[in-house]
Design an enzyme around this catalytic site. Structure first.
Site, mmCIF file in Angstrom:
data_model
loop_
_atom_site.group_PDB
_atom_site.id
_atom_site.type_symbol
_atom_site.label_atom_id
_atom_site.label_comp_id
_atom_site.label_asym_id
_atom_site.label_seq_id
_atom_site.Cartn_x
_atom_site.Cartn_y
_atom_site.Cartn_z
ATOM 1 N N LYS A 116 0.716 -1.021 -0.190
ATOM 2 C CA LYS A 116 -0.091 -0.081 -0.062
ATOM 3 C C LYS A 116 0.679 1.042 -0.075
ATOM 4 C CE LYS A 116 -1.506 2.485 3.800
ATOM 5 N NZ LYS A 116 -1.884 3.598 2.500
ATOM 6 N N GLY B 178 4.468 2.519 14.298
ATOM 7 C CA GLY B 178 5.476 1.418 13.720
ATOM 8 C C GLY B 178 5.287 1.376 15.130
ATOM 9 N N GLY C 203 7.517 4.125 7.658
ATOM 10 C CA GLY C 203 6.628 5.984 8.278
ATOM 11 C C GLY C 203 6.911 6.602 9.283
ATOM 12 N N GLU D 104 10.885 1.213 9.451
ATOM 13 C CA GLU D 104 12.133 2.157 9.349
ATOM 14 C C GLU D 104 11.278 2.939 9.899
ATOM 15 O OE1 GLU D 104 13.655 4.767 8.218
ATOM 16 O OE2 GLU D 104 12.908 4.149 5.724
HETATM 17 P P1 NAI Z 1 2.206 7.964 8.224
HETATM 18 O O1 NAI Z 1 2.353 6.538 9.481
HETATM 19 O O2 NAI Z 1 0.577 8.081 9.577
HETATM 20 O O3 NAI Z 1 1.913 7.602 7.049
HETATM 21 C C1 NAI Z 1 2.847 6.289 6.324
HETATM 22 C C2 NAI Z 1 1.969 4.814 5.468
HETATM 23 O O4 NAI Z 1 1.348 3.831 6.961
HETATM 24 C C3 NAI Z 1 1.186 5.313 4.963
HETATM 25 O O5 NAI Z 1 1.222 5.066 3.750
HETATM 26 C C4 NAI Z 1 -0.214 5.676 5.864
HETATM 27 O O6 NAI Z 1 -1.375 5.158 4.976
HETATM 28 C C5 NAI Z 1 -0.385 4.348 6.332
HETATM 29 N N1 NAI Z 1 -0.428 3.830 7.915
HETATM 30 C C6 NAI Z 1 -1.400 5.408 8.434
HETATM 31 N N2 NAI Z 1 -2.348 4.867 9.802
HETATM 32 C C7 NAI Z 1 -1.511 3.751 9.688
HETATM 33 C C8 NAI Z 1 -1.862 2.272 10.697
HETATM 34 N N3 NAI Z 1 -2.463 2.448 11.783
HETATM 35 N N4 NAI Z 1 -2.041 1.157 10.171
HETATM 36 C C9 NAI Z 1 -1.511 0.908 9.123
HETATM 37 N N5 NAI Z 1 -0.855 2.225 8.354
HETATM 38 C C10 NAI Z 1 -0.978 2.870 8.787
HETATM 39 O O7 NAI Z 1 3.030 9.384 8.386
HETATM 40 P P2 NAI Z 1 2.015 10.938 8.270
HETATM 41 O O8 NAI Z 1 1.582 10.784 8.953
HETATM 42 O O9 NAI Z 1 2.207 10.601 6.527
HETATM 43 O O10 NAI Z 1 3.206 11.720 8.753
HETATM 44 C C11 NAI Z 1 3.371 12.125 9.781
HETATM 45 C C12 NAI Z 1 4.940 12.047 10.449
HETATM 46 O O11 NAI Z 1 5.781 10.483 10.762
HETATM 47 C C13 NAI Z 1 5.926 13.017 9.425
HETATM 48 O O12 NAI Z 1 5.673 14.254 10.031
HETATM 49 C C14 NAI Z 1 7.311 12.450 9.965
HETATM 50 O O13 NAI Z 1 7.505 12.997 10.916
HETATM 51 C C15 NAI Z 1 7.154 10.601 9.767
HETATM 52 N N6 NAI Z 1 7.116 10.475 8.510
HETATM 53 C C16 NAI Z 1 8.050 9.441 8.798
HETATM 54 C C17 NAI Z 1 8.960 8.234 7.508
HETATM 55 C C18 NAI Z 1 10.182 7.956 7.460
HETATM 56 O O14 NAI Z 1 10.134 7.643 6.191
HETATM 57 N N7 NAI Z 1 10.361 7.426 9.051
HETATM 58 C C19 NAI Z 1 8.033 8.614 6.534
HETATM 59 C C20 NAI Z 1 6.234 9.535 6.881
HETATM 60 C C21 NAI Z 1 6.372 10.073 7.414
#
Ligand code: NAI
Ligand code: MG
Length: 496
Positions: free
Chosen positions: A195, A252, A247, A269
């Site tokens: 996804k 995580g 993410g 990660e």
């Molecule tokens: P997020 O962790 O919500 O999104 C990443 C992925 O996880 C997306 O595909 C999202 O649809 C999915 N996701 C969201 N909730 C989920 C759940 N409960 N179960 C399974 N999958 C789920 O990150 P978001 O809200 O877009 O960004 C928030 C903060 O996270 C950013 O400001 C940044 O600090 C951090 N981040 C870190 C990343 C990295 O590469 N380590 C990448 C993106 C965000």
């Protein structure tokens, strides 16, 4: 100095580049995209679609299907059938050929993919063209090579695939993260349900077209678009053998809790708060380039971004002056313009989060510096920003901002630099700048992070494992270590 264009380039000479945009037409987008299940594009069971927009022009780019629990079930069934019927039985060298073909078609369509990435996610075309796309192709090529050599990777051990891998990826390197997830999973004989993030689904959907083009057997890779709830359905599905997530640390942790007590394998990660440590004996101009690349690259939407600068006190004034001068030359604007250094912030939510931290930093007492580059009127933008005199306890020194914002602290001794660098909840990456090899090794060994760069920053190679310590997650992607995450390795081997 007459300003013909909004782009700044050289503030000494007054030179400006004319705009040099790529055409959005090159993305060849459809109006609407369905889910990719069992080798076909299919409508979502709910009939629901959501818009994906450009974070710069704010235009709607396409409608994208929203997968729910029922679609996830279909995709997992397809992946299981493909795993048992085709993929795990295929000769490893044949699996390798499919990966080679995917890599080749990605190269052929790289311009279209780069333009799509910049349109949908906001990153400068120079980056999507010169960094993301070449790395995407390299990742498939690299893993194509491993497919029939797994026994050499783990001599004396037996290896076998896990089964169906559920993969959830973020919006900062959309196609590259898809490659990081899919290539090792396929090379090791697993099948995939993946996804992409809800703000950047388009390059994953183009990848689905490529998988059709290379005749990948149906069900080997299924691509489901949707938001967090779709991701949660993948995580909870009982017939998924492994979850790989990139993410936020918050999500995580949630996933880890959900999987506790199950026999699903997991790699995470997550976030980072890397420090670039610059010693007084470093080549300063080179360090400035590394710092700029480390935090302003991709708008700071990089988990391993060098979001902190630790500079030795004796050179701090000089380095900060050079850094400010260099920052003044950075062009913020249209992601499709080849002159752009810093593109659009990926979403309104992310911009709000960054702006919140700009206030927090000032309230905490750090001194803010932002460049004078004019920002486009429409879209999500943040100028490159420094926080001077940040202290270790400041939230801007401890928390992941995920924007073009650098917190600067000074240090006097080697031990103080190491202590400060390690003093965050994260441990993903770091940078050490010094002329002395022994010092570089001494400090690098003591930085608790998965990757430490020496006299450079943000350099990637598929052969080099990447991953974190502490709240940055666990498991490695890339290299031989990355294969382990998709294999059962034992004395007796075999499938589960
Ligand atoms: P997020 O962790 O919500 O999104 C990443 C992925 O996880 C997306 O595909 C999202 O649809 C999915 N996701 C969201 N909730 C989920 C759940 N409960 N179960 C399974 N999958 C789920 O990150 P978001 O809200 O877009 O960004 C928030 C903060 O996270 C950013 O400001 C940044 O600090 C951090 N981040 C870190 C990343 C990295 O590469 N380590 C990448 C993106 C965000
Ligand atoms: Mg988008």
């Amino acid at each position: 100095m007459a300003k013909k264009h909004s782009n700044k380039l050289d503030f000494d000479t007054g030179w400006h580049y004319d705009p040099a945009p790529e055409s959005p037409e090159l993305a060849k987008l459809k109006d609407s995209y369905d889910l990719f299940i069992d080798g076909k594009f299919v409508k979502p069971t709910s009939g629901k679609y959501f818009d994906t927009t450009s974070p710069s022009s704010q235009k709607i780019l396409a409608k994208v299907a929203e997968a729910d629990k029922r679609d996830v079930a279909k995709a997992v069934t397809a992946a299981r059938k493909a795993y048992e019927g085709t993929w795990s039985r295929l000769r490893p060298s044949e699996r390798g050929k499919y990966l080679f073909r995917i890599a080749r078609v990605i190269q052929e369509r790289s311009r279209e993919l780069a333009v799509t990435e910049s349109l949908d996610g906001g990153k400068p075309i120079r980056e999507s063209r010169d960094i993301d796309l070449p790395l995407v192709a390299a990742h498939f090529f690299y893993h194509a090579g491993w497919a029939d050599k797994l026994s050499y990777a783990f001599p004396g051990r037996k290896v076998g695939p896990l089964g169906v891998a559920g993969q959830i990826i973020p919006w900062n390197f959309p196609l590259l993260m898809a490659a990081w997830k899919i290539a090792p999973a396929l090379a090791t004989g697993n099948t995939v349900v993946i996804k992409p993030a809800e703000t950047t689904p388009l390059t994953s959907l183009k990848l689905a077209e490529i998988l059709q083009e290379v005749d990948l057997p149906p069900g080997v890779v299924n691509i489901l678009t949707g938001a967090g709830s779709t991701g949660e359905c993948i995580v909870r599905h009982p017939d998924v053998d492994k979850i790989a997530f990139t993410g936020s640390t918050e999500v995580g942790k949630l996933i880890r809790k959900t999987l506790a007590g199950t026999d699903k394998r997991l790699t995470l990660e997550l976030g980072g708060k890397a420090a670039n440590i610059v010693f007084e004996d470093a080549a300063l101009d080179q360090a400035v380039e590394g710092i700029v690349n480390g935090i302003f690259f991709n708008q700071g939407h990089v988990c391993c971004a060098g979001s902190r600068l630790l500079v030795q006190e004796s050179i701090s004034e000089k380095l900060v002056r050079k850094l400010k001068d260099r920052m003044e030359t950075l062009v913020v604007g249209d992601p499709l313009d080849k002159n752009t250094d810093i593109g659009a912030i990926n979403s309104k939510e992310q911009l709000k989060k960054i702006q919140g931290y700009l206030k927090v930093g000032q309230r905490e007492g750090a001194e803010i510096f932002q460049t004078s580059c004019p920002l486009p009127k429409r879209g999500n933008w943040c100028p490159p920003t420094l926080f001077l005199n940040a202290s270790q306890s400041h939230r801007i020194s401890q928390e992941e901002i995920f924007g073009p914002v650098l917190a600067i602290q000074t240090f006097r001794t080697v031990d103080e630099a190491i202590e400060k660098a390690n003093n965050t909840p994260f441990g993903l990456s770091g940078g050490v700048w010094t002329d002395k090899g022994a010092k570089a090794f001494h400090v690098s060994e003591r930085i608790k992070a998965g990757v430490v760069w020496n006299n450079t920053f943000n350099k990637f190679d598929p052969a080099s494992p990447f991953g974190g310590y502490k709240e940055s997650g666990f498991g490695r992607e890339g290299g031989r270590h990355g294969l382990e995450a998709y294999l059962n390795i034992s004395e007796t081997g075999g499938n589960r």
